[in-house]
Design an enzyme around this catalytic site. Structure first.
Site, PDB file in Angstrom:
ATOM      1  N   HIS A 144       2.269   2.037  -3.147  1.00 46.33           N
ATOM      2  CA  HIS A 144       1.354   3.007  -3.751  1.00 46.33           C
ATOM      3  C   HIS A 144       1.884   4.429  -3.662  1.00 46.33           C
ATOM      4  O   HIS A 144       1.128   5.384  -3.839  1.00 46.33           O
ATOM      5  CB  HIS A 144      -0.019   2.920  -3.087  1.00 46.33           C
ATOM      6  CG  HIS A 144      -0.717   1.617  -3.322  1.00 46.33           C
ATOM      7  ND1 HIS A 144      -1.959   1.325  -2.788  1.00 46.33           N
ATOM      8  CD2 HIS A 144      -0.357   0.514  -4.044  1.00 46.33           C
ATOM      9  CE1 HIS A 144      -2.327   0.107  -3.160  1.00 46.33           C
ATOM     10  NE2 HIS A 144      -1.356  -0.403  -3.917  1.00 46.33           N
ATOM     11  N   ASP A 178       0.865  -1.179   0.000  1.00 43.00           N
ATOM     12  CA  ASP A 178       0.000   0.000   0.000  1.00 43.00           C
ATOM     13  C   ASP A 178       0.903   1.231   0.000  1.00 43.00           C
ATOM     14  O   ASP A 178       2.035   1.165  -0.471  1.00 43.00           O
ATOM     15  CB  ASP A 178      -0.950  -0.026   1.204  1.00 43.00           C
ATOM     16  CG  ASP A 178      -2.280   0.666   0.926  1.00 43.00           C
ATOM     17  OD1 ASP A 178      -2.254   1.879   0.643  1.00 43.00           O
ATOM     18  OD2 ASP A 178      -3.329   0.009   0.981  1.00 43.00           O
TER      19      ASP A 178
END
Length: 396
Positions: A238, A215
């Site tokens: 991310h 993430d």
């Protein structure tokens, strides 16, 4: 003197001998043994260290240990260092964490140092299998590896967080707190494993740090001020994200961020600011500067997304109320894995102001990447993608 009293007396002598000879508290003196649960031993060592009026170092030697959920709380009377040179493993079964928010929580402490070459292994694979947060925003998250609450004037140096069940590190209401030479390690398919999440904190620094996770490498929540992220390598992951913001009524503004000398490798995003539409709160995001950054095969190298609405679980008919201003992107180069290397999607209700792009040189398949913009008129300096067409030069 009966046997129980003799045992206690000998244990106390051992602790006093260990401390007197080298100024350290080795967890072995408190019953901490390799391949066993050291939560009780570390808690006992912490209690003694916290009561000391002179600085104390707690030592966890190089070996492999188990540890159940543990909270270490202050305030303490003098600085404390915990040197971890071994690998500490969390329970692999997430159900045994008993709903704990963090596996290890450190709270209300001034001047603590976590150092060493050790690893906090969250053994998160079983938790990832049952994680449905990608489709259920009311999902019940599992335990994060490390939580720091109301911790001031402190540093985490040299350690690794591995395979956390959810977020690796959660930093809340801290001041003057630094991560230096820290490492985060998890596969790119590990859901919701943000590397370092920072919320409502001031003067937090993340430097010389490598983050590979599933993430956001670093996620910046509401209420933060004066953050520095420098010499960080991110990927997979991310990217570095401000937000998401504007989902809840109690959120506070974010002000002052420097992201400098960072590298993104194969990430879904590079540097990102994201806010929810139909936001119930009016706050601001300001004074944010991203500079001297290398992107390698990044899908969204530069993105402002004020229509962030994962899983379509919000209403987009009302624009975001979050005001974004005084943002700069300088000396950013590399490759985008999408044609639009720059996306500035600002709110129609409160358009972005004072957005600057200077010397942004991104390519897609060997040609200049493009920019897509709405509700913003960025100032372009030097070479940078112009909104709506190709590459613009200074003064355009």
């Amino acid at each position: 003197m009966n046997l129980a009293r003799i045992t206690i007396f000998v244990s106390l002598l051992l602790v006093e001998f260990c401390f007197a000879n080298n100024g350290n508290l080795d967890i072995s003196a408190f019953g901490g043994k390799p391949n066993s649960d050291i939560a009780k031993a570390l808690s006992s060592a912490w209690t003694q260290a916290c009561a000391s009026t002179t600085p104390v170092k707690i030592v966890i030697p190089g070996s492999t240990y188990q540890m159940s959920v543990l909270e270490l709380k202050g305030p303490c009377k003098a600085p404390i260092e915990i040197q971890i040179d071994g690998t500490i493993k969390a329970p692999a079964d997430p159900n045994t964490m008993k709903g704990a928010y963090h596996w290890l929580t450190i709270g209300r402490v001034d001047s603590i140092t976590l150092s060493g070459k050790g690893v906090f292994d969250g053994q998160g694979a079983n938790a990832w299998k049952r994680n449905d947060c990608h489709k259920n925003y009311k999902c019940k998250g599992d335990s994060m590896n490390l939580g720091f609450n109301f911790v001031n004037n402190s540093i985490v140096r040299g350690l690794t967080s591995k395979d956390s069940k959810t977020f690796h590190v959660n930093v809340i209401s801290c001041n003057n707190f630094t991560f230096d030479g820290f490492k985060v390690s998890a596969p790119n398919n590990s859901p919701n494993t943000d590397g370092i999440h920072i919320g409502r904190s001031t003067n937090v620094n993340v430097i010389n740090t490598d983050i590979a996770t599933g993430d956001d490498c670093i996620s910046i929540g509401d209420g933060n001020k004066k953050l520095t992220i420098q010499n960080v390598v991110c990927g997979p992951g991310h990217g570095i994200s401000v937000g998401s913001l504007g989902r809840y009524e109690i959120e506070e503004s974010v002000e002052g961020l420097l992201v400098k000398n960072c590298t993104f490798k194969g990430t879904d995003n590079g540097v990102r600011i994201k806010t929810w539409p139909n936001s119930p709160v009016k706050i601001t995001v300001s004074d944010m500067h991203f500079e001297d950054i290398i992107m390698t095969n990044v899908r969204n190298p530069i993105i402002i997304d004020q229509e962030y609405c994962p899983w379509n679980q919000c209403k987009k008919q009302n624009p975001s109320k979050i005001k974004i201003s005084n943002i700069s992107f300088k000396n950013i180069k590399g490759t985008s894995s999408a044609l639009e290397g720059v996306v500035l999607s600002c709110s129609s209700g409160v358009p972005c102001q004072d957005i600057e792009m200077a010397n942004v040189d991104l390519t897609f398949n060997g040609a200049a990447a493009k920019a897509k913009c709405s509700n913003v008129k960025p100032k372009i300096i030097g070479k940078a993608p112009a909104c709506g067409d190709g590459v613009s030069a200074a003064g355009s």
